[in-house]
Design a protein around this motif. Structure first.
Motif, PDB file in Angstrom:
ATOM      1  N   ASP A  27       0.823  -1.213   0.000  1.00 49.24           N
ATOM      2  CA  ASP A  27       0.000   0.000   0.000  1.00 49.24           C
ATOM      3  C   ASP A  27       0.858   1.265   0.000  1.00 49.24           C
ATOM      4  N   ARG A  28       1.972   1.238   0.707  1.00 51.44           N
ATOM      5  CA  ARG A  28       2.826   2.428   0.796  1.00 51.44           C
ATOM      6  C   ARG A  28       3.477   2.780  -0.534  1.00 51.44           C
TER       7      ARG A  28
ATOM      8  N   LEU B 267       1.722   2.716  -3.498  1.00 51.08           N
ATOM      9  CA  LEU B 267       0.670   3.043  -4.462  1.00 51.08           C
ATOM     10  C   LEU B 267       0.632   4.543  -4.720  1.00 51.08           C
ATOM     11  N   ASN B 268       0.327   4.901  -5.967  1.00 49.53           N
ATOM     12  CA  ASN B 268       0.176   6.322  -6.286  1.00 49.53           C
ATOM     13  C   ASN B 268      -1.297   6.725  -6.110  1.00 49.53           C
ATOM     14  N   ALA B 269      -1.638   7.921  -6.530  1.00 49.52           N
ATOM     15  CA  ALA B 269      -2.996   8.435  -6.354  1.00 49.52           C
ATOM     16  C   ALA B 269      -4.038   7.667  -7.162  1.00 49.52           C
ATOM     17  N   HIS B 270      -3.592   6.854  -8.122  1.00 41.78           N
ATOM     18  CA  HIS B 270      -4.499   6.045  -8.943  1.00 41.78           C
ATOM     19  C   HIS B 270      -4.616   4.610  -8.431  1.00 41.78           C
ATOM     20  N   SER B 271      -4.046   4.362  -7.239  1.00 40.44           N
ATOM     21  CA  SER B 271      -4.061   3.038  -6.597  1.00 40.44           C
ATOM     22  C   SER B 271      -3.353   1.953  -7.421  1.00 40.44           C
ATOM     23  N   ILE B 272      -2.305   2.354  -8.127  1.00 40.38           N
ATOM     24  CA  ILE B 272      -1.436   1.404  -8.817  1.00 40.38           C
ATOM     25  C   ILE B 272      -0.014   1.627  -8.316  1.00 40.38           C
TER      26      ILE B 272
ATOM     27  N   HIS C  35       3.497   2.839  -7.862  1.00 36.40           N
ATOM     28  CA  HIS C  35       4.126   4.092  -8.257  1.00 36.40           C
ATOM     29  C   HIS C  35       5.262   3.804  -9.241  1.00 36.40           C
TER      30      HIS C  35
ATOM     31  N   LYS D   5       0.242  -3.870 -10.100  1.00 38.67           N
ATOM     32  CA  LYS D   5      -0.990  -3.951  -9.311  1.00 38.67           C
ATOM     33  C   LYS D   5      -0.683  -4.114  -7.823  1.00 38.67           C
ATOM     34  N   PRO D   6      -1.564  -3.592  -6.974  1.00 42.31           N
ATOM     35  CA  PRO D   6      -1.363  -3.750  -5.529  1.00 42.31           C
ATOM     36  C   PRO D   6      -1.236  -5.228  -5.167  1.00 42.31           C
TER      37      PRO D   6
END
Length: 140
Positions: free
Chosen positions: A37-38, A40-45, A47, A83-84
């Motif tokens: 999770d740490r 992830l960018n603002a689009h939840s993918i 970074h 992907k997360p």
């Protein structure tokens, strides 16, 4: 201690990101990192910096297994998102080893084999004394 292990253990970013060394030898390295999770960018993918970090970590290991060196140029094209929760794998292979520079081919894939990014990077050999002089520390 093996040069690859020495660089791997001494690299703070590699350690802070929780990367794992899959393979490392003179001129080649492969590392992995989980898209937490740490990362992830603002689009939840994942970074883009995480993809770059995986490629750069492998780059550092592959060239420093040959000679102490620093990166001076990178080019990385990102094709797909990470992907997360999935594992990202960074690979670096030396494709040119000259006296004054080394060029590496970079590949970043997902755990399922999808190509996420490809690129190249260049390193310059530098003595450990130059590192110490640049940091204000005495050699050793």
């Amino acid at each position: 201690m093996d040069r690859v292990q020495e660089i791997f253990r001494g690299d703070r970013l590699i350690q802070d990101f929780g990367m794992k060394l899959i393979e490392g030898r003179e001129g080649y390295a492969k590392v992995s990192v989980v898209v937490e999770d740490r990362f992830l960018n603002a689009h939840s993918i994942g970074h883009g910096v995480l993809l770059f970090a995986a490629a750069d970590a492998a780059f550092a290991l592959s060239v420093n297994a040959v000679v102490d060196a620093v990166g001076v140029q990178w080019s990385l094209n990102v094709f797909r998102a990470a992907k997360p929760g999935e594992t990202v794998i960074g690979e670096s292979r030396i494709i040119h080893k000259g006296r004054q520079s080394m060029v590496c081919e970079l590949l970043v894939t997902a755990g399922d084999g999808r190509v996420l990014a490809k690129g190249q990077s260049t390193a310059l050999p530098v003595s450990r004394e130059a590192f110490a002089a640049g940091s204000g520390k005495k050699g050793g």
